[in-house]
Write an enzyme that holds these catalytic residues in place. Structure first.
Site, PDB file in Angstrom:
ATOM      1  N   ILE A   1       3.464   5.921   4.178  1.00  0.00           N
ATOM      2  CA  ILE A   1       4.552   5.595   5.098  1.00  0.00           C
ATOM      3  C   ILE A   1       4.308   4.212   5.694  1.00  0.00           C
ATOM      4  O   ILE A   1       3.235   3.935   6.226  1.00  0.00           O
ATOM      5  CB  ILE A   1       4.645   6.655   6.215  1.00  0.00           C
ATOM      6  CG1 ILE A   1       4.910   8.037   5.608  1.00  0.00           C
ATOM      7  CG2 ILE A   1       5.745   6.291   7.212  1.00  0.00           C
ATOM      8  CD1 ILE A   1       4.845   9.165   6.620  1.00  0.00           C
ATOM      9  N   LYS A   2       5.296   3.347   5.621  1.00  0.00           N
ATOM     10  CA  LYS A   2       5.149   1.999   6.162  1.00  0.00           C
ATOM     11  C   LYS A   2       5.112   2.045   7.686  1.00  0.00           C
ATOM     12  O   LYS A   2       5.853   2.790   8.321  1.00  0.00           O
ATOM     13  CB  LYS A   2       6.293   1.108   5.685  1.00  0.00           C
ATOM     14  CG  LYS A   2       6.291   0.849   4.180  1.00  0.00           C
ATOM     15  CD  LYS A   2       7.453  -0.025   3.763  1.00  0.00           C
ATOM     16  CE  LYS A   2       7.452  -0.266   2.257  1.00  0.00           C
ATOM     17  NZ  LYS A   2       8.602  -1.099   1.834  1.00  0.00           N
ATOM     18  N   GLY A   3       4.249   1.208   8.268  1.00  0.00           N
ATOM     19  CA  GLY A   3       4.140   1.142   9.713  1.00  0.00           C
ATOM     20  C   GLY A   3       5.156   0.200  10.326  1.00  0.00           C
ATOM     21  O   GLY A   3       5.703  -0.677   9.645  1.00  0.00           O
ATOM     22  N   MET A   4       5.383   0.372  11.624  1.00  0.00           N
ATOM     23  CA  MET A   4       6.327  -0.491  12.328  1.00  0.00           C
ATOM     24  C   MET A   4       5.683  -1.784  12.804  1.00  0.00           C
ATOM     25  O   MET A   4       6.370  -2.770  13.054  1.00  0.00           O
ATOM     26  CB  MET A   4       6.931   0.265  13.514  1.00  0.00           C
ATOM     27  CG  MET A   4       7.879   1.377  13.111  1.00  0.00           C
ATOM     28  SD  MET A   4       8.786   2.062  14.529  1.00  0.00           S
ATOM     29  CE  MET A   4       7.522   3.060  15.288  1.00  0.00           C
TER      30      MET A   4
ATOM     31  N   ALA B   1       0.834  -1.201   0.000  1.00  0.00           N
ATOM     32  CA  ALA B   1       0.000   0.000   0.000  1.00  0.00           C
ATOM     33  C   ALA B   1       0.868   1.250   0.000  1.00  0.00           C
ATOM     34  O   ALA B   1       1.900   1.304   0.681  1.00  0.00           O
ATOM     35  CB  ALA B   1      -0.927  -0.005   1.212  1.00  0.00           C
ATOM     36  N   PRO B   2       0.479   2.280  -0.757  1.00  0.00           N
ATOM     37  CA  PRO B   2       1.248   3.526  -0.757  1.00  0.00           C
ATOM     38  C   PRO B   2       1.164   4.219   0.595  1.00  0.00           C
ATOM     39  O   PRO B   2       0.230   4.007   1.364  1.00  0.00           O
ATOM     40  CB  PRO B   2       0.573   4.355  -1.858  1.00  0.00           C
ATOM     41  CG  PRO B   2      -0.792   3.772  -2.013  1.00  0.00           C
ATOM     42  CD  PRO B   2      -0.676   2.324  -1.670  1.00  0.00           C
TER      43      PRO B   2
ATOM     44  N   ASP C   1     -14.096   0.310  11.409  1.00  0.00           N
ATOM     45  CA  ASP C   1     -14.357  -1.093  11.728  1.00  0.00           C
ATOM     46  C   ASP C   1     -13.440  -1.969  10.880  1.00  0.00           C
ATOM     47  O   ASP C   1     -12.990  -1.581   9.801  1.00  0.00           O
ATOM     48  CB  ASP C   1     -15.818  -1.430  11.441  1.00  0.00           C
ATOM     49  CG  ASP C   1     -16.247  -2.745  12.079  1.00  0.00           C
ATOM     50  OD1 ASP C   1     -15.502  -3.257  12.941  1.00  0.00           O
ATOM     51  OD2 ASP C   1     -17.324  -3.257  11.723  1.00  0.00           O
TER      52      ASP C   1
END
EC number: 2.7.11.5
Length: 609
Positions: free
Chosen positions: A328-331, A325-326, A381
């Site tokens: 910022i990548k999550g940690m 997914a475009p 949700d």
């Protein structure tokens, strides 16, 4: 292939036991939903919230009960597959003339998939496709309540008709002034109708059961005139003196979409024929998927079933590939999507880099907390699935490598069904509506140029909505934890919704503190946290440096939500919740409320919930 003869003596008994299990489930589900009316009448708000949470667990409890019974009485797991073919055929027979056949199919699937091996998860053994139509289902019980009632007013008796419609709800509590409230409704309706000619089919159709959620009861219907239909809803609340009042009137598809938003708690509605309610609601909101309507009515498993069918249909008629997914990548979460499909798929990584200090079980617990909590229109949700199979050819190699790098325990690539096709099997994932991340939305405003009025207006709206979202969550005893812009999304209606739950906490579990005065000059110029910090300590005055680096964003934020940087704001709401006071957060703008009365409520500035 289905058998030509039904010759297994235990097949009917097993099918009947499964149907008995479903009937018990829906009887309990409906009884709990029906009790919402009494809780509303007696202002049992804590009981209403508790019932909304507990009802979510009903389905899984009944499925486990049924599985245990089948194992104990029939040794179901050891039966040959030709018997299971016959069980399904008998079950289809039991669904003829059933009032909830689509729910019974889903219950059958839930029980069967806990007993059979995954290689049998296809339409021969479970209901991948529906077997019984839900159209035109009616109860033959002489005492049954119709799904909806029709009223045929003229302009002259419209006021009396509105009074009669509300009185038919049979609420056992007095209204403050029902004729006055009906007058407000008629005035608003006449403004919508204007001078249009009333046609011979002019009528008002109203669903027979009220929709209960938190402190509100909602009467839902539509006005029909000629070829035009106007959806509406009347929110009924308790006034300051405890008597009832109609607080507003909501008109049109967009208003109803907000009322039935995926970011709100589920309704409690007494429905004998849920498919008829969904069909009526779809006539009000034709763009809303049936899956979301079933979910909004508290029938989350049916929502999951329909979502999965819609997803399989979309896969069949699309060719694009899943991708990272475009944004910022999550940690904590790895997120991927299918560009042509309006949802994102989230799975928990195997390991989390510092400073994240959590576990897979804790993250799942946070998502469950949100599922069971009042989401006040500000928390998306999620649909939770296990062992989901995707076609391998639809996954980009880059995405496969990303999952193998960050969540190797969650992926398997194999031909598990034995049909010669490679599949990507994800062990556990969450699915959410796709939204534009708020940081990307703000960047688009910057790129357009804040010298342009539309860009500046969009930025002002987004920042205001961001603060409103936080304040609405505060009203519901939720502290979002990680308040960075990237963890919020903006919907097509311009609402800001939170969707990153791994650091979420109950507000009452947080310790809101001021930053202590520096002990020395080194402390004052230090860029590091030099004071002791406990695990639940929160320092609101430190939010600014992380959130408000852009001058235009800071201006808009301070104009509308400077109080979010003040420890007193957070502490006062914590104390209010600890004292047992529940604020109201309603799914419509405060400007829509009739001004004749104003029950105690928590309304954020520019509230659009």
């Amino acid at each position: 292939m289905f058998p030509e003869r039904l010759d297994a003596p235990q097949a009917y008994d097993i099918a009947k036991a499964m149907m008995d299990g479903f009937n018990r489930h829906y009887r309990l589900f409906r009884a709990e939903s029906a009790r919402a009316k009494h809780r509303f009448e007696t202002a049992d708000w804590h009981g209403q919230q508790r019932a909304q949470r507990e009802r979510i667990e009903f389905y899984d409890l009944r499925v486990r009960e049924c599985v245990r019974r089948l194992d104990k009485e029939f040794n179901a797991g050891a039966l040959p597959m030709d018997v299971w073919h016959q069980i399904k055929l008998h079950y289809i027979g039991l669904m003829v003339n059933h009032l909830q056949p689509e729910l019974a199919e889903t219950f059958f699937n839930s029980v069967t998939t806990k007993i059979l091996h995954r290689t049998h998860f296809h339409n021969d053994f479970i209901f991948v496709r529906p077997a019984v139509s839900t159209e035109y289902i009616e109860s033959d019980d002489p005492g049954a309540r119709p799904t909806y009632r029709a009223y045929y007013p003229s302009r002259d008796n419209l006021h009396e008709t509105v009074v009669r419609i509300v009185e038919h709800c049979a609420l056992q509590r007095d209204f403050e002034n029902l004729p006055r409230d009906a007058g407000h409704v008629v005035q608003a309706l006449q403004q919508r109708l204007g001078a249009v000619k009333l046609r011979t089919n002019f009528q008002v159709q109203v669903l027979s059961s009220l929709f209960f959620r938190n402190k509100g009861a909602y009467l839902v219907g539509k006005v029909i005139n000629g070829y035009n239909e106007l959806p509406f809803a009347l929110p009924i609340l308790h006034g300051e003196d405890g008597r009832l009042l109609i607080d507003a009137v909501l008109f049109g598809e967009n208003d109803l979409q907000m009322l039935f938003s995926f970011a709100r708690a589920y309704f409690m509605v007494d429905m004998e024929i849920p498919s008829a309610y969904v069909q009526f609601l779809r006539s009000l909101m034709p763009r809303k998927p049936r899956a979301e309507l079933y979910t909004a009515l508290g029938l989350a498993k049916q929502g999951k079933t329909l979502f999965y069918r819609d997803f399989l249909h979309h896969l069949r008629y699309s060719t694009d590939k899943f991708r990272i997914a475009p944004g910022i990548k999550g940690m904590v979460m790895l997120v991927f999507d299918l560009p042509s499909f309006p949802y994102v798929f989230k799975l928990i990584k195997d390991q989390f880099p510092a400073p994240k200090d959590t576990t897979r079980e804790q993250v799942q617990g946070k998502y469950l907390l949100v599922k069971q909590h009042d989401r006040v229109g500000r928390m998306a949700d999620t649909l939770e699935y296990s062992l989901v199979a995707f076609p391998r050819e639809r996954f980009s190699d880059e995405l496969i490598e990303e999952i193998r790098r960050h969540a190797p325990s969650q992926i398997e690539i194999s031909d598990r069904d034995g049909d010669g096709r490679q599949e990507v099997i994800i062990a556990h994932l969450y699915i959410e509506r796709r939204m534009i991340p708020l940081n990307i939305h703000l960047q688009e405003c910057f790129d357009t140029g804040l010298d342009k009025p539309e860009a500046r207006s969009a930025l002002e709206h987004a920042v205001t909505e961001y603060g409103n979202a936080i304040k609405d969550m505060v009203a519901a005893n939720i502290f979002p934890g990680d308040m960075l812009w990237k963890n919020f999304g903006i919907t097509r209606n311009g609402k800001v919704v939170f969707y990153d739950y791994d650091e979420i906490e109950y507000l009452t579990d947080c310790n809101f503190r001021r930053v202590p005065p520096p002990r020395c000059e080194e402390d004052e110029v230090s860029g590091e946290v030099w004071w002791p910090v406990g695990p639940h300590d929160v320092f609101p005055e430190t939010f600014g440096p992380f959130l408000l680096g852009n001058d235009s964003v800071r201006e808009a934020f301070m104009r509308h939500h400077a109080d979010l940087l003040d420890v007193e704001f957070w502490q006062s709401h914590k104390e209010r919740i600890q004292a047992g006071h529940l604020y109201d957060v309603f799914p419509y703008d405060s400007a829509r409320r009739f001004r004749c009365a104003s029950p105690s409520s928590f309304q954020t500035q520019g509230d659009s919930t």
